[in-house]
Design an enzyme around this catalytic site. Structure first.
Site, PDB file in Angstrom:
ATOM      1  N   GLU A 242       0.833  -1.207   0.000  1.00 33.93           N
ATOM      2  CA  GLU A 242       0.000   0.000   0.000  1.00 33.93           C
ATOM      3  C   GLU A 242       0.871   1.261   0.000  1.00 33.93           C
ATOM      4  O   GLU A 242       0.642   2.187  -0.777  1.00 33.93           O
ATOM      5  CB  GLU A 242      -0.912  -0.010   1.229  1.00 33.93           C
ATOM      6  CG  GLU A 242      -1.918   1.123   1.244  1.00 33.93           C
ATOM      7  CD  GLU A 242      -2.942   0.967   2.354  1.00 33.93           C
ATOM      8  OE1 GLU A 242      -2.539   0.551   3.467  1.00 33.93           O
ATOM      9  OE2 GLU A 242      -4.120   1.247   2.123  1.00 33.93           O
ATOM     10  N   ARG A 268       6.604  32.773 -18.611  1.00 30.71           N
ATOM     11  CA  ARG A 268       6.348  34.058 -17.953  1.00 30.71           C
ATOM     12  C   ARG A 268       7.610  34.924 -17.971  1.00 30.71           C
ATOM     13  O   ARG A 268       8.685  34.462 -17.555  1.00 30.71           O
ATOM     14  CB  ARG A 268       5.906  33.767 -16.518  1.00 30.71           C
ATOM     15  CG  ARG A 268       5.904  34.973 -15.616  1.00 30.71           C
ATOM     16  CD  ARG A 268       4.544  35.631 -15.591  1.00 30.71           C
ATOM     17  NE  ARG A 268       4.515  36.628 -14.534  1.00 30.71           N
ATOM     18  CZ  ARG A 268       4.082  37.860 -14.703  1.00 30.71           C
ATOM     19  NH1 ARG A 268       3.661  38.267 -15.884  1.00 30.71           N
ATOM     20  NH2 ARG A 268       4.060  38.700 -13.683  1.00 30.71           N
ATOM     21  N   GLN A 279      17.385  33.559  -9.991  1.00 32.64           N
ATOM     22  CA  GLN A 279      17.891  32.535  -9.061  1.00 32.64           C
ATOM     23  C   GLN A 279      16.829  32.080  -8.044  1.00 32.64           C
ATOM     24  O   GLN A 279      16.732  30.905  -7.713  1.00 32.64           O
ATOM     25  CB  GLN A 279      19.102  33.095  -8.327  1.00 32.64           C
ATOM     26  CG  GLN A 279      20.054  32.009  -7.889  1.00 32.64           C
ATOM     27  CD  GLN A 279      21.357  32.585  -7.353  1.00 32.64           C
ATOM     28  OE1 GLN A 279      21.407  33.716  -6.878  1.00 32.64           O
ATOM     29  NE2 GLN A 279      22.414  31.806  -7.423  1.00 32.64           N
TER      30      GLN A 279
END
Lengths: 336, 86
Positions: A242, A268, A279
């Protein structure tokens, strides 16, 4: 890192063709707490539920590692996180437990439907008073001829509202500590078994949970998974699968977010250049990438070790914590 | 040291029974007396596998094989024989 074979890649590509259908109508499932029935039909057709099971019962006979490889891609491509959770819960709670610990007759009777997805599976471990403390559970199973009588209540049963098969963990010997719990495969229509109303899971609207009540519910001895008293070992095996399967889906989800961030940082612009060149933005993207690869490494390395038959208790706990923390940190928009 | 004494010594030392290995009865109920909890069970199985070169199947980790020092000893005896034959 693992070198995936051409067969692994082809399998992943073949099944991933279905992921668009898994994701259909997602806004609807993001609004109302309902099991995504229609996408589940695509899940059934895709064959993803068959991955780790023996071909004898309709499975694809794939290893844990290959199964994880496909599930990681599921996380990347399918944004219906509730559906993804339902898929892994079904596979591991019922399929993995049945394949590893069920008798041949029990597998013949139920594993083909689990592989096909026509019978939805889940397990019932948590209780209202003891949480997930399996040894503190109060649900009892009392021997009665060729049956056991189960009585008690379970909480937060994933897939519960729609489950056809439930692996119920109950105490067969109250004073036997970790060897006092037994796993039973119980069909939904068994007299004495009732289900509570669907409850919405946080962040997983399309994976509704429910309570489960057992009132002198008679389950044949032949429906025991493993042996009487070996429930904790069944649960340990299932929990290992799981964690590995659920969390590798989560790393696929991180990969999707990383890809979107990288794309946006390139598109952008500000001050005459794309923001990815700054940075402060680049560092956050690098931290995401490091977090993603750390999660993947821990999960796949642990899966390899487990497959080799070695003990992975500490590795699994570490992998779970690493992947969990990274997913939560990145999800909250902070650098890992 | 006989195998059952080695098992007793491991139980006493690892699970802090507060008694001497020689004083631990062969039929002392380790389950009912809470000696073996979930973690202890996993570490005990692991110790037996390493100590006696066994590969213990999860299906064999049942109450009757782990209830007392004597039953653990009998289980290991049978497992060692099977391993040699296999």
């Amino acid at each position: 890192m693992i070198a995936w074979s051409k067969d692994d890649e082809r399998l992943k590509e073949g099944i991933s063709l279905w992921f668009g259908k898994f994701d259909e109508d997602r806004p609807r499932y993001g609004r109302e707490p309902a099991f995504p029935r229609e996408p589940w039909l695509a899940v059934m057709e895709s064959g993803i539920l068959r991955l780790p099971f023996d071909e004898k019962w309709g499975g694809l006979g794939q290893s844990l590692l290959t199964t994880m490889y496909v599930l990681e891609e599921l996380g990347r491509c399918c944004r219906n996180t509730g559906l993804n959770f339902g898929i892994t819960t079904h596979m591991v709670s019922t399929g993995v437990a049945l394949q590893r610990f069920g008798s041949t007759a029990l597998k013949d009777a139920h594993l083909p439907q689990v592989c096909a997805g026509t019978a939805v599976g889940t397990h019932a471990v948590t209780e209202p008073d003891s949480g997930s403390d399996a040894l503190g559970m109060r649900t009892t199973a009392t021997a009665d001829g060729d049956c056991y009588r189960l009585s008690g209540a379970k909480a937060f049963v994933g897939n519960g509202p729609v489950a056809d098969l439930v692996v119920v963990y109950a105490r067969t010997e109250p004073a036997a500590g970790p060897l006092g719990v037994t796993a039973f495969l119980v069909a939904r229509d068994t007299p004495g078994l009732t289900f509570g109303d669907p409850v919405e899971g946080t962040g997983l609207k399309s994976a509704p949970l429910c309570s489960l009540f057992l009132d002198d519910c008679r389950v044949p001895r032949t429906h025991i998974l493993g042996r009487v008293g070996a429930g904790l070992l069944v649960l340990d095996h299932v929990r290992t699968w799981e964690i590995l399967c659920c969390f590798i889906v989560g790393t696929g989800e991180i990969r999707r977010r990383l890809d979107r961030c990288v794309a946006y940082a390139g598109e952008r612009s500000a001050f005459g250049r794309s923001v990815g060149g700054f940075q402060a933005v680049a560092k956050r993207i690098v931290d995401m990438k490091i977090g993603l690869e750390m999660s993947r490494k821990w999960l796949y390395d642990t899966a390899e070790k487990f497959t080799a038959g070695r003990k992975v208790t500490a590795d699994l706990a570490t992998a779970k914590l690493v992947a969990d923390r990274i997913a939560a940190t990145l999800g909250l928009g902070r650098a890992a | 040291m006989s195998r059952i004494d080695a098992i007793k010594r491991h139980l006493v030392e690892e699970y802090e029974l507060g008694t001497a290995p020689a004083e631990l009865a062969d039929d002392y109920d380790l389950l009912r007396n809470g000696v073996i909890d979930s973690l202890a069970l996993l570490t005990l199985v692991s110790w037996l596998e390493n100590e006696y070169a066994l590969d213990i199947d999860a299906a064999d980790v049942v109450p009757d094989n782990f209830r007392t020092a004597a039953s653990i000893d009998a289980f290991v005896a049978a497992a060692v024989t099977t391993a040699k034959v296999g």
